[in-house]
Motif scaffolding. Sequence first.
Motif, PDB file in Angstrom:
ATOM      1  N   PHE A 243       0.846  -1.211   0.000  1.00 16.63           N
ATOM      2  CA  PHE A 243       0.000   0.000   0.000  1.00 16.63           C
ATOM      3  C   PHE A 243       0.871   1.247   0.000  1.00 16.63           C
ATOM      4  N   LYS A 244       0.250   2.374  -0.376  1.00 17.41           N
ATOM      5  CA  LYS A 244       0.905   3.675  -0.235  1.00 17.41           C
ATOM      6  C   LYS A 244       0.753   4.137   1.212  1.00 17.41           C
ATOM      7  N   ASN A 245       1.656   4.978   1.666  1.00 16.59           N
ATOM      8  CA  ASN A 245       1.456   5.625   2.956  1.00 16.59           C
ATOM      9  C   ASN A 245       0.369   6.690   2.778  1.00 16.59           C
ATOM     10  N   PRO A 246      -0.716   6.622   3.569  1.00 18.96           N
ATOM     11  CA  PRO A 246      -1.794   7.612   3.367  1.00 18.96           C
ATOM     12  C   PRO A 246      -1.367   9.008   3.820  1.00 18.96           C
ATOM     13  N   GLU A 247      -1.903  10.009   3.126  1.00 16.50           N
ATOM     14  CA  GLU A 247      -1.582  11.404   3.463  1.00 16.50           C
ATOM     15  C   GLU A 247      -2.783  12.055   4.133  1.00 16.50           C
ATOM     16  N   VAL A 248      -2.544  12.794   5.195  1.00 16.04           N
ATOM     17  CA  VAL A 248      -3.643  13.467   5.902  1.00 16.04           C
ATOM     18  C   VAL A 248      -3.288  14.937   6.141  1.00 16.04           C
ATOM     19  N   SER A 249      -4.310  15.727   6.429  1.00 18.89           N
ATOM     20  CA  SER A 249      -4.100  17.147   6.722  1.00 18.89           C
ATOM     21  C   SER A 249      -3.614  17.276   8.177  1.00 18.89           C
ATOM     22  N   PRO A 250      -3.067  18.444   8.551  1.00 14.17           N
ATOM     23  CA  PRO A 250      -2.636  18.636   9.948  1.00 14.17           C
ATOM     24  C   PRO A 250      -3.805  18.420  10.917  1.00 14.17           C
ATOM     25  N   LEU A 253      -4.497  14.776  11.299  1.00 11.87           N
ATOM     26  CA  LEU A 253      -3.448  14.131  12.104  1.00 11.87           C
ATOM     27  C   LEU A 253      -3.682  14.393  13.587  1.00 11.87           C
ATOM     28  N   SER A 254      -4.031  15.638  13.932  1.00 13.43           N
ATOM     29  CA  SER A 254      -4.185  15.889  15.373  1.00 13.43           C
ATOM     30  C   SER A 254      -5.395  15.133  15.933  1.00 13.43           C
ATOM     31  N   GLU A 255      -6.434  14.959  15.113  1.00 10.81           N
ATOM     32  CA  GLU A 255      -7.565  14.125  15.561  1.00 10.81           C
ATOM     33  C   GLU A 255      -7.138  12.677  15.801  1.00 10.81           C
ATOM     34  N   LEU A 256      -6.353  12.174  14.860  1.00 10.53           N
ATOM     35  CA  LEU A 256      -5.864  10.792  14.994  1.00 10.53           C
ATOM     36  C   LEU A 256      -4.995  10.659  16.242  1.00 10.53           C
ATOM     37  N   ILE A 315      -3.804 -13.378  -2.227  1.00  9.80           N
ATOM     38  CA  ILE A 315      -3.043 -12.202  -1.763  1.00  9.80           C
ATOM     39  C   ILE A 315      -3.968 -10.981  -1.730  1.00  9.80           C
ATOM     40  N   LYS A 316      -4.798 -10.859  -2.744  1.00  8.42           N
ATOM     41  CA  LYS A 316      -5.728  -9.718  -2.778  1.00  8.42           C
ATOM     42  C   LYS A 316      -6.701  -9.806  -1.601  1.00  8.42           C
ATOM     43  N   GLU A 317      -7.217 -11.017  -1.333  1.00  4.68           N
ATOM     44  CA  GLU A 317      -8.154 -11.171  -0.208  1.00  4.68           C
ATOM     45  C   GLU A 317      -7.484 -10.780   1.112  1.00  4.68           C
ATOM     46  N   TYR A 318      -6.246 -11.205   1.254  1.00  6.48           N
ATOM     47  CA  TYR A 318      -5.497 -10.854   2.475  1.00  6.48           C
ATOM     48  C   TYR A 318      -5.369  -9.327   2.569  1.00  6.48           C
ATOM     49  N   SER A 319      -5.053  -8.694   1.441  1.00  2.00           N
ATOM     50  CA  SER A 319      -4.872  -7.232   1.456  1.00  2.00           C
ATOM     51  C   SER A 319      -6.192  -6.538   1.803  1.00  2.00           C
ATOM     52  N   GLU A 320      -7.312  -7.142   1.378  1.00  2.00           N
ATOM     53  CA  GLU A 320      -8.626  -6.533   1.684  1.00  2.00           C
ATOM     54  C   GLU A 320      -8.954  -6.663   3.184  1.00  2.00           C
ATOM     55  N   ARG A 321      -8.496  -7.764   3.790  1.00  2.00           N
ATOM     56  CA  ARG A 321      -8.677  -7.885   5.251  1.00  2.00           C
ATOM     57  C   ARG A 321      -7.922  -6.764   5.966  1.00  2.00           C
ATOM     58  N   ILE A 322      -6.720  -6.494   5.487  1.00  2.48           N
ATOM     59  CA  ILE A 322      -5.928  -5.413   6.088  1.00  2.48           C
ATOM     60  C   ILE A 322      -6.680  -4.092   5.927  1.00  2.48           C
ATOM     61  N   GLN A 323      -7.142  -3.836   4.709  1.00  2.89           N
ATOM     62  CA  GLN A 323      -7.852  -2.566   4.453  1.00  2.89           C
ATOM     63  C   GLN A 323      -9.053  -2.426   5.390  1.00  2.89           C
ATOM     64  N   GLY A 324      -9.794  -3.545   5.569  1.00  7.41           N
ATOM     65  CA  GLY A 324     -10.982  -3.509   6.436  1.00  7.41           C
ATOM     66  C   GLY A 324     -10.598  -3.195   7.877  1.00  7.41           C
ATOM     67  N   LYS A 329     -10.341   0.518  12.535  1.00  2.00           N
ATOM     68  CA  LYS A 329      -9.631   1.013  13.718  1.00  2.00           C
ATOM     69  C   LYS A 329      -9.268   2.495  13.616  1.00  2.00           C
ATOM     70  N   PHE A 330      -8.888   2.927  12.387  1.00  2.00           N
ATOM     71  CA  PHE A 330      -8.364   4.299  12.252  1.00  2.00           C
ATOM     72  C   PHE A 330      -9.213   5.185  11.333  1.00  2.00           C
ATOM     73  N   GLY A 331     -10.179   4.606  10.635  1.00  2.99           N
ATOM     74  CA  GLY A 331     -10.975   5.393   9.681  1.00  2.99           C
ATOM     75  C   GLY A 331     -10.164   5.781   8.451  1.00  2.99           C
ATOM     76  N   ILE A 332      -9.069   5.065   8.199  1.00  6.02           N
ATOM     77  CA  ILE A 332      -8.192   5.405   7.065  1.00  6.02           C
ATOM     78  C   ILE A 332      -8.321   4.333   5.989  1.00  6.02           C
ATOM     79  N   ILE A 333      -8.442   4.794   4.721  1.00  5.19           N
ATOM     80  CA  ILE A 333      -8.512   3.832   3.605  1.00  5.19           C
ATOM     81  C   ILE A 333      -7.115   3.696   2.991  1.00  5.19           C
TER      82      ILE A 333
END
Length: 341
Positions: A243-250, A253-256, A315-324, A329-333
């Motif tokens: 996956f890519k590292n997700p980008e968030v606004s300041p 980030l402070s909410e997280l 492998i794709k199914e495994y990656s989808e479990r991670i995404q879920g 937990k974090f509200g991040i896609i």
Amino acid sequence: MSSKLLIKENHSLLTYNTFNLDTTARRFIELTNSEEIECFIQSEFANNRILILGGGSNLLLLNDFDGIVVHLSNKGIHVISESGDDVIIECSAGEICDDVVSFCVENKFYGIENLALIPGTIGAAPIQNIGAYGVEIKDILQSVEGFDLITREKRILTVSECELDYRSSIFKTNLKGRFLITKVKLRLSRKKKFHLNYRALNEKFGRRSVDIIRIEDVSSYIKKIRTEKLPDYKVLGNAGSFFKNPEVSPEELSELKNQHHDIVSFATSAGTYKIAAGWLIEECGFKGKRIGNVSCYEKQALVIVNHGGATGKEIKEYSERIQGAVKNKFGIILMPEVNII
Ligand code: FAD
Ligand code: EPU
């Protein structure tokens, strides 16, 4: 014209992808030089559904490919001009990226050394704007030459026309799947200048005077870090960061941070923050967690590995479990970095 081309039918892709997936191509063609490339572009084969293949180190093949796989293996690295401290080199797309780095290190052409040991071809480097340890190909790319597979015209795109961004380029957006890169030009420097902001590099070299740091020491150290942290795909199939590292606004980030005090983040030059996807995945319990023949690598959770015999779909199914799990937990896609075919 096309009679000159050797087309293989039902060709195994097992040794052409670093996830080590046992799939086949309905048709397969190897292009080793400019003449073969031109011949292919003018042929009826260019009308097929095409998958351009370099080293197969950023691909997840879900199925057998029911079209034509075009494997680029044209070679050549040449200095084509020098002006002041700048050196321009031209590389054929099928050159191994790490061989280009070695060529520059041996000749003391500065700028590319942090990209040592990234698997794959130099022709694929602009596709996702490869990057590591504080350097991206964007920093040294001069231009890209190739063919538009729809108009069949030869085109040269300057670096700004390539629209390179974090793990993205025009070849993943407007020109997705329709541009065959045949050559790249890189702009290196004869003047000693290093990029040592990445923490491990800073700890190793940061206190030394630039005069005594050698380009070969930097590239060797990068290789050491990579070898310690990343799996060898010949042993454990993988495609690097899944996956890519997700980008968030300041503000995001402070909410997280209110909820997850030790979340790992890095400021970007655009004023946003990248969250370490490896950390998010590890927090969700996936590091080293094996389901069938698939797991996240035990030393780097962002890398999904095939222990042998897994299918692309598993492998794709495994990656989808991670995404879920990360979404819950974090509200991040998490968005895949790997090209899923
Ligand atoms: P392929 O996997 O063959 O293709 C990738 C994509 O590019 C496909 O969409 C393909 O169609 C297209 N493509 C390939 N060649 C061409 C061409 N000539 N013209 C047009 N399209 C083309 N990446 C990083 O950025 N940083 C890293 O640190 C990094 N580390 C990695 C570590 C490991 C262990 C592995 C396995 C991978 C890593 N990667 C990393 C990912 C990968 O190495 C890069 O994405 C690399 O550029 C892929 O090159 P390739 O030749 O294997 O491309
Ligand atoms: N981390 C964890 N757990 C893990 C992995 C990472 O907590 O299992 C945290 C650590 O705090 C660590 C931080 O994440 O310090 C960053 O990890 P790392 O330095 O390994 O980098 P990364 O963000 O996981 C990115 C690239 C890599 C590139 C390295 C080095 C992406 C998607 N990945 O990984 O590129 O080699 O930085 O610059 O941006 C690739 O694209 O395939 C790839 C391997």
